[in-house]
Design an enzyme around this catalytic site. Structure first.
Site, PDB file in Angstrom:
ATOM      1  CB  SER A 185      85.408  30.383 113.393  1.00  0.00           C
ATOM      2  OG  SER A 185      85.675  30.373 112.019  1.00  0.00           O
ATOM      3  N   GLY A 186      82.669  32.006 112.290  1.00  0.00           N
ATOM      4  CA  GLY A 186      82.120  33.339 112.070  1.00  0.00           C
ATOM      5  C   GLY A 186      81.818  33.615 110.618  1.00  0.00           C
ATOM      6  N   GLY A 244      81.252  30.170 108.446  1.00  0.00           N
ATOM      7  CA  GLY A 244      81.598  28.840 108.940  1.00  0.00           C
ATOM      8  C   GLY A 244      81.355  28.806 110.428  1.00  0.00           C
ATOM      9  CB  VAL A 247      84.425  35.457 105.719  1.00  0.00           C
ATOM     10  CG1 VAL A 247      85.661  36.141 105.170  1.00  0.00           C
ATOM     11  CG2 VAL A 247      84.811  34.335 106.664  1.00  0.00           C
ATOM     12  N   GLY A 292      81.441  34.319 102.913  1.00  0.00           N
ATOM     13  CA  GLY A 292      81.461  32.959 103.447  1.00  0.00           C
ATOM     14  C   GLY A 292      81.090  32.956 104.903  1.00  0.00           C
ATOM     15  CE  LYS A 312      86.406  32.738 110.197  1.00  0.00           C
ATOM     16  NZ  LYS A 312      87.115  31.650 109.589  1.00  0.00           N
ATOM     17  CG  ASP A 366      87.528  22.586 111.172  1.00  0.00           C
ATOM     18  OD1 ASP A 366      87.179  21.493 110.669  1.00  0.00           O
ATOM     19  OD2 ASP A 366      86.764  23.556 111.264  1.00  0.00           O
TER      20      ASP A 366
END
Ligand SMILES: *[C@@H]1O[C@H](CO)[C@@H](O)[C@H](O)[C@H]1NC(C)=O
Ligand SMILES: *[C@@H]1O[C@H](CO)[C@@H](O)[C@H](O)[C@H]1NC(C)=O
Ligand SMILES: *[C@@H]1O[C@H](CO)[C@@H](O)[C@H](O)[C@H]1NC(C)=O
Ligand SMILES: *[C@@H]1O[C@H](CO)[C@@H](O)[C@H](O)[C@H]1NC(C)=O
Ligand SMILES: CC(=O)N[C@H]1CO[C@H](CO)[C@@H](O)[C@@H]1O
Length: 838
Positions: A556-557, A554, A559, A552, A573, A668
């Site tokens: 923030s980074g 997103g 994964v 994944g 992550k 979030d």
């Protein structure tokens, strides 16, 4: 005239200065009508005249305080707190804000009163007309005294988890501290017939499960050298380290009689009672007596359907055919992987034998002189029987309604027989690789335990026979280990009570460097953080096979999936845009690492090396709610699952907002940040990152605009302060999407433009429709794919809840705690668990 003015000016200026200078000096008493402010916690504490104890606001974290008494000499980081204000021993410690909280000796009522930031009284002592001052005595007791020094109220009468010399256990006894300042499951108190006992209490106040594990529950009171029915109920220890109770319970510290030693007796988080002595330098605490060298004796350590074993250190394993209920909390035990065996017909069950295993309590019945077959027949014939215990010899037979307090070790007489469906396949036995280490390590480990015990006179049945275990013949050992690892390996659930059991406190370094000197394990925070650690970059590289499997990405980074050396599957992550220094980063994370809740994704650790900033999370099987809900390939969630997700997410958020130590706002919330485990139980991820990912580099707390369009509360774009209510708003959007199975932004509403206005338009449409007719509107909100298979009452309630969460005025939105309550009240009819919720 001038002189008079000058004097007045001088007095006005001088007074506060004198006052402040006065508070900076340590004082031992607080006069009636005066107070201590939390802001002065570093300088304004009461200190006992002998300098041994201090009392004041104790910082649990940077934002959370308790009002406590502690040993003045122990270092701030390692403060041994001996008392904290709490409404009752069974209540959570009073938690105070870092600003505005005060303790006062109220002038009007003569009571100690704690007020929180908003002036609300959160705790008080009993009112006493004659009160003149509050004083911290040399004994460590915080007392309200009258003008002549007579005690009107004292903290010694309301112990929390620690007893000091000259203090009595008292009517309520001690209660262990649980996670995050909540009371734990263990009590040290007098039983109904006045026998001093260690008691396991199931939480929830109802006390469904309450059992004595000290003194030895297999013995009668006289076999335990106790007397009963002496209702003076006194118990305590003197300055020499000798403990005596009115029921004849007695024990001595290993350093009995040593002059001038500072001691405390603490009921630790793990349910063990330990006496600690402070070393001469006043720095470290060592254990000078403990109730159990073997923590498997303590009730409830492994929860239901699990067994505590000693291989080579105390560990919990699920009974065969069972799997962990909560991967991060053994006290929640395990649950069956097969359907409920109770109630299946006579010829449809079989029994699995666990040699040398016992489950304490929950006997349906007990008989002697029965054959194994006759005993088994009793359990087959009784639907509520899940296991029976059988001892050859006298033919003792104990059918049981619950597998609880399970333990196994060599030499324990009798076997337990677990009832499972006849067609249930027991997972294949394969031998775990650390088998050999286990065997060779056994003898030394056991000796360490024996050493820790410090030579106190323990009943022999509490001790393993070290020499005979070590000398056991190899064939015996083989069968034993074969059996142990049979169940160990199948479920991969080896969790050593590293911190829970003080002896292993130093084992992080691999060896027990100073086996007889144990650190104080008082906080429970330690226990929570014990699994939380720093990983090296190369470890994570190895775990993820050079960051191969991306699962994944997103804001923030990215994964990646990985497997750690200890075989735990993790989500790794790799953060982008982290501007903080290593220290700040680690400090932020250690706060997140303490957070524990079954609806929050657990963080196991981090890596912060050079430019790398990486977080290691537990791996959650079923991916994000967004994938499951919005993708046509995802499997369709039933109504019950959706409801359960709504409830779980609400619980997780409520915990972040109200209960955990740092009061975190998620900022979030969206279906992408809700993960589903193998049972479709939701777990919120990415919380606590708001501060870490400070993109504009400012350190003013939250950077403006975080979150995802379509889920953001209106205050993000106005200049209003951001509160936890932004999460409530986002949760409202998630609720609507959960019902409908589609993004709110995809709902077709005439005339809407822009994502923020989409939500408004949808809310307006729902409100308008609900006013028109009171039946059809709910149907419209529910996923067509469910084909009408849903609970109408719950759906209506969730729709109304979503609308109130989406109020534009944040003060009108409910708090997450209320949301949880509302959902639980709507969940009533769907109760009825297969297994007890322990
Ligand atoms: C009290 O305890 C001591 C030591 O444990 C024991 O010798 C004595 O018999 C006990 N007395 C009674 C009345 O049980
Ligand atoms: C009860 O305990 C108290 C305090 O330990 C003791 O002084 C008293 O003699 C005991 N009473 C009886 C009847 O044993
Ligand atoms: C225990 O239960 C069995 C069957 O349920 C019954 O036959 C037996 O009499 C019971 N024994 C006792 C001591 O109650
Ligand atoms: C401990 O082991 C020794 C030697 O095998 C044996 O003599 C003794 O009876 C055992 N003690 C207990 C309490 O089992
Ligand atoms: C607000 C509060 O906690 N009040 C308590 C003060 O103490 C008395 C007993 O001492 C309690 O009954 C009150 O509830």
């Amino acid at each position: 005239m001038t002189a008079y003015t000058l004097l007045l000016v001088l007095t006005v200026f001088a007074l506060p200065r004198v006052g402040r200078a006065g508070t900076q000096r340590d004082r031992d008493s607080l006069p009636r009508g005066s107070s201590i402010a939390v802001e002065d916690h570093a300088s304004d504490v009461l200190v006992s005249p002998n300098g041994a104890f201090a009392c004041g606001f104790h910082a649990v974290s940077t934002t959370v305080f308790t009002f406590s008494v502690w040993f003045a000499r122990s270092a701030v980081a390692d403060r041994a707190v001996v008392w904290s204000a709490a409404a009752s021993p069974n209540a959570r410690r009073v938690v105070l804000h870092s600003q505005g909280s005060r303790l006062a000796l109220d002038g009007r009522r003569g009571a100690l009163v704690l007020t929180d930031y908003d002036g609300e009284v959160v705790w008080n002592s009993t009112a006493a007309d004659g009160a003149a001052r509050a004083r911290l005595r040399d004994t460590g007791s915080l007392a309200v005294e009258d003008a002549r020094g007579a005690v009107l109220w004292q903290s010694f009468d309301h112990p929390t988890d620690t007893l000091l010399p000259a203090q009595s256990v008292g009517a309520n006894g001690l209660v262990s501290s649980g996670r995050l300042l909540a009371p734990g499951h263990y009590g040290f108190r007098f039983s109904d017939y006045a026998m001093l006992s260690l008691v396991y209490d199931d939480g929830g106040g109802g006390g469904q499960v309450s059992s004595i594990y000290w003194p030895n529950p297999y013995f009668s009171y006289w076999q335990n050298s106790r007397k009963i029915y002496n209702f003076t109920r006194q118990a305590g220890f003197d300055s020499s380290g000798h403990f005596l109770a009115s029921d004849n319970a007695t024990f001595d510290a290993a350093d009995l009689g040593a002059a001038g030693v500072t001691r405390r007796l603490t009921l630790d988080t793990d349910g063990n009672l330990r006496m600690y002595s402070l070393d001469a330098r006043g720095e470290t605490w060592s254990v000078s007596w403990m109730a159990f060298p073997n923590p498997c004796i303590i009730h409830g350590v492994c929860g239901a359907n699990a067994v505590c074993l000693y291989t080579p250190s105390p560990s919990c394993v699920c009974a065969p055919g069972h799997d962990r209920a909560d991967r991060s909390d053994w006290s929640r035990g395990c649950r069956p992987t097969f359907g409920n065996s109770a109630g299946v017909a006579r010829d449809q069950v079989k029994f699995l034998e666990l040699p040398h295993t016992d489950f304490w309590g929950f006997d349906l019945n007990n008989s002697e002189f029965l054959s194994l077959d006759a005993c088994q027949a009793q359990c087959v014939g009784e639907p509520s029987c899940v296991v029976f215990q059988y001892k050859q010899g006298k033919g003792e037979c104990y059918p049981k309604s619950l597998m609880f307090n399970g333990r196994t070790f060599p030499g324990l007489p009798g076997s337990a027989y677990i009832k499972v469906p006849a067609d249930f396949d027991v997972p294949a036995v394969n031998v775990h690789q650390w088998q050999t280490d286990g065997i060779s390590g056994l003898a030394t480990q056991l000796e360490d335990i024996a050493r820790c015990q410090g030579g106190a006179g323990l009943p022999p049945e509490f001790l393993l026979n070290v020499s005979s275990t070590a000398r056991a013949s190899s064939s015996q050992r083989k069968s034993l280990w074969f059996y142990f690892y049979g169940f160990l390996s199948a479920f991969l659930v080896i969790e050593v009570f590293v911190v829970a059991f003080g002896c292993w406190l130093f084992s992080k370094k691999g060896i027990l460097s100073r086996p007889s000197e144990l650190l104080a394990v008082e906080e429970g925070y330690r226990m929570i953080t014990s699994h939380f650690r720093a990983y090296t970059y190369s470890e994570l590289q190895r775990a993820t096979r050079k960051f191969r499997t991306e699962i994944g990405h997103g804001g923030s980074g990215i994964v990646y999936k990985g497997v750690l050396d200890d075989e735990r599957t993790v989500a790794v992550k790799v953060l982008q845009d982290v501007s903080q220094s290593e220290e700040v980063f680690q400090a932020e994370l250690s706060a997140i690492g303490r957070i524990y809740h079954m609806n929050l994704v657990r963080m196991w650790g981090f890596c912060s090396e050079g430019v790398h900033r990486i977080l290691v999370y537990e791996y959650v099987e079923n991916g994000s709610l967004a994938n499951v809900l919005f993708q046509s390939s995802g499997k369709l969630l039933g109504w019950k699952q959706r409801f359960n997700i709504a409830l779980g997410v609400a619980k997780g958020l409520a915990y972040l907002h109200n209960e955990c130590l740092e009061w975190i706002i998620h900022c979030d919330m969206k279906p992408e940040n809700i993960l589903l485990d193998d049972e479709m139980e939701p777990k919120i991820t990415d919380f606590g990152l708001a501060k870490l990912l400070n993109r504009d580099g400012s350190d003013s707390g939250l950077s403006r605009i975080r979150g995802t369009r379509g889920y953001m509360a209106p205050e993000w774009v106005s200049s209003l302060p951001i509160t936890e209510k932004v999460d409530v708003y986002s949760y409202g959007v998630v609720l609507l999407e959960l019902m409908k199975g589609r993004r709110v932004s995809d709902w077709v509403v005439d005339g809407a433009q822009g994502l923020e206005t989409d939500v408004r338009a949808v809310v307006k449409m729902i409100v308008d429709r609900s006013k028109l007719d009171d039946a059809g509107w709910v149907l419209d909100l529910v996923d067509e794919r469910l084909d009408g298979q849903f609970n109408h009452v719950q759906a209506k309630m969730i729709a109304q809840l979503a609308i109130s969460c989406l109020e534009e005025d944040r003060n009108k939105r409910p708090g997450m705690k209320n949301v949880v309550q509302m959902l639980i009240s709507a969940d009533d009819e769907s109760r009825g668990h297969q297994y007890p919720d322990i």
